[in-house]
Motif scaffolding. Structure first.
Motif, mmCIF file in Angstrom:
data_model
loop_
_atom_site.group_PDB
_atom_site.id
_atom_site.type_symbol
_atom_site.label_atom_id
_atom_site.label_comp_id
_atom_site.label_asym_id
_atom_site.label_seq_id
_atom_site.Cartn_x
_atom_site.Cartn_y
_atom_site.Cartn_z
ATOM 1 N N ALA A 189 41.719 -0.610 49.311
ATOM 2 C CA ALA A 189 42.547 -0.224 50.461
ATOM 3 C C ALA A 189 42.942 1.242 50.345
ATOM 4 N N VAL A 190 43.434 1.769 51.459
ATOM 5 C CA VAL A 190 43.973 3.126 51.516
ATOM 6 C C VAL A 190 45.242 3.088 52.360
ATOM 7 N N LYS A 191 46.192 3.990 52.042
ATOM 8 C CA LYS A 191 47.448 4.063 52.776
ATOM 9 C C LYS A 191 47.806 5.517 53.013
ATOM 10 N N SER A 192 48.442 5.793 54.152
ATOM 11 C CA SER A 192 48.914 7.141 54.440
ATOM 12 C C SER A 192 49.930 7.096 55.574
ATOM 13 N N VAL A 211 45.025 3.225 58.634
ATOM 14 C CA VAL A 211 44.107 3.905 57.715
ATOM 15 C C VAL A 211 43.230 2.832 57.089
ATOM 16 N N GLU A 212 41.910 3.030 57.154
ATOM 17 C CA GLU A 212 40.964 2.019 56.683
ATOM 18 C C GLU A 212 39.802 2.658 55.940
ATOM 19 N N LEU A 213 39.146 1.832 55.149
ATOM 20 C CA LEU A 213 37.882 2.220 54.526
ATOM 21 C C LEU A 213 36.780 1.913 55.533
ATOM 22 N N HIS A 214 35.923 2.886 55.801
ATOM 23 C CA HIS A 214 34.856 2.729 56.799
ATOM 24 C C HIS A 214 33.513 3.125 56.206
ATOM 25 N N MET A 217 30.189 2.948 63.198
ATOM 26 C CA MET A 217 31.196 3.043 62.168
ATOM 27 C C MET A 217 31.936 1.710 62.121
ATOM 28 N N VAL A 218 32.053 1.121 60.920
ATOM 29 C CA VAL A 218 32.698 -0.180 60.784
ATOM 30 C C VAL A 218 33.705 -0.179 59.629
ATOM 31 N N HIS A 219 34.736 -0.986 59.792
ATOM 32 C CA HIS A 219 35.747 -1.200 58.751
ATOM 33 C C HIS A 219 35.119 -2.047 57.648
ATOM 34 N N VAL A 220 35.319 -1.644 56.386
ATOM 35 C CA VAL A 220 34.786 -2.383 55.244
ATOM 36 C C VAL A 220 35.965 -3.091 54.576
ATOM 37 N N GLU A 221 36.226 -4.320 55.028
ATOM 38 C CA GLU A 221 37.396 -5.067 54.558
ATOM 39 C C GLU A 221 37.357 -5.371 53.066
ATOM 40 N N GLU A 222 36.155 -5.566 52.523
ATOM 41 C CA GLU A 222 36.034 -5.927 51.105
ATOM 42 C C GLU A 222 36.152 -4.717 50.180
ATOM 43 N N GLU A 230 41.515 -2.342 42.834
ATOM 44 C CA GLU A 230 41.713 -3.731 42.413
ATOM 45 C C GLU A 230 42.286 -3.810 41.002
ATOM 46 N N THR A 231 41.775 -3.011 40.077
ATOM 47 C CA THR A 231 42.211 -3.052 38.687
ATOM 48 C C THR A 231 43.123 -1.891 38.322
#
Length: 154
Positions: free
Chosen positions: A60-63, A69-72, A83-88, A129-130
């Motif tokens: 994830a990303v935050k701002s 704000v998303e990973l794409h 362009m697509v959101h990469v939820e994983e 994640e880690t």
């Protein structure tokens, strides 16, 4: 041993073990841009190195610079690049580098709360994640052009 002593010993053990669990993540060559000063969207690009010996994942990303704000990434759908959101999120193997670049994986800012002006910095938090969170100030560079033959910009 009293409950208080047991809790203190457990907390001390976890505190001492925490550095061993941390991953070695380095973030390099960061920059953000938007199409124009009036744009409602922007993007950030960078290199993320995992110099540790275990894989991790950018999840994830935050701002505060945008409402969302998303990973794409860009994917071909029906012969058209979208362009697509990469939820994983994005996998980051041990000893590998993740390229967030134009035309590929990137951080997408939607509903900008402030304009991306040349020389300004944008706050961004990367969530792994880690490895947990890494907070950065990303410089806005509206003049930067993609580098030919270099993975981070093609």
């Amino acid at each position: 041993m009293s409950l208080k002593s047991t809790l203190f010993a457990a907390l001390a053990g976890l505190t001492l073990a925490a550095p061993a669990m941390a991953q070695e993540i380095h973030v390099l060559d960061t920059y953000a841009r938007s199409a124009s000063p009036m744009a409602k969207t922007g993007a950030a690009f960078m290199l993320i190195e995992n110099i540790g010996d275990a894989p991790d994942r950018l999840i994830a990303v935050k701002s505060t610079a945008a409402k969302k704000v998303e990973l794409h990434t860009h994917r071909e759908e029906g012969g058209v690049m979208k362009m697509v959101h990469v939820e994983e999120g994005f996998e980051l193997g041990a000893g590998e580098t993740l390229f967030l670049q134009r035309g590929g994986h990137h951080v997408m800012f939607m509903g900008l709360t402030e304009s991306f002006e040349q020389g300004k910095t944008i706050p961004l938090t990367l969530v792994f994640e880690t490895s947990g969170e890494i907070t950065l100030d990303i410089p806005v560079d509206l003049e930067r052009m993609p580098k030919e033959g270099h993975g981070h910009g093609n």
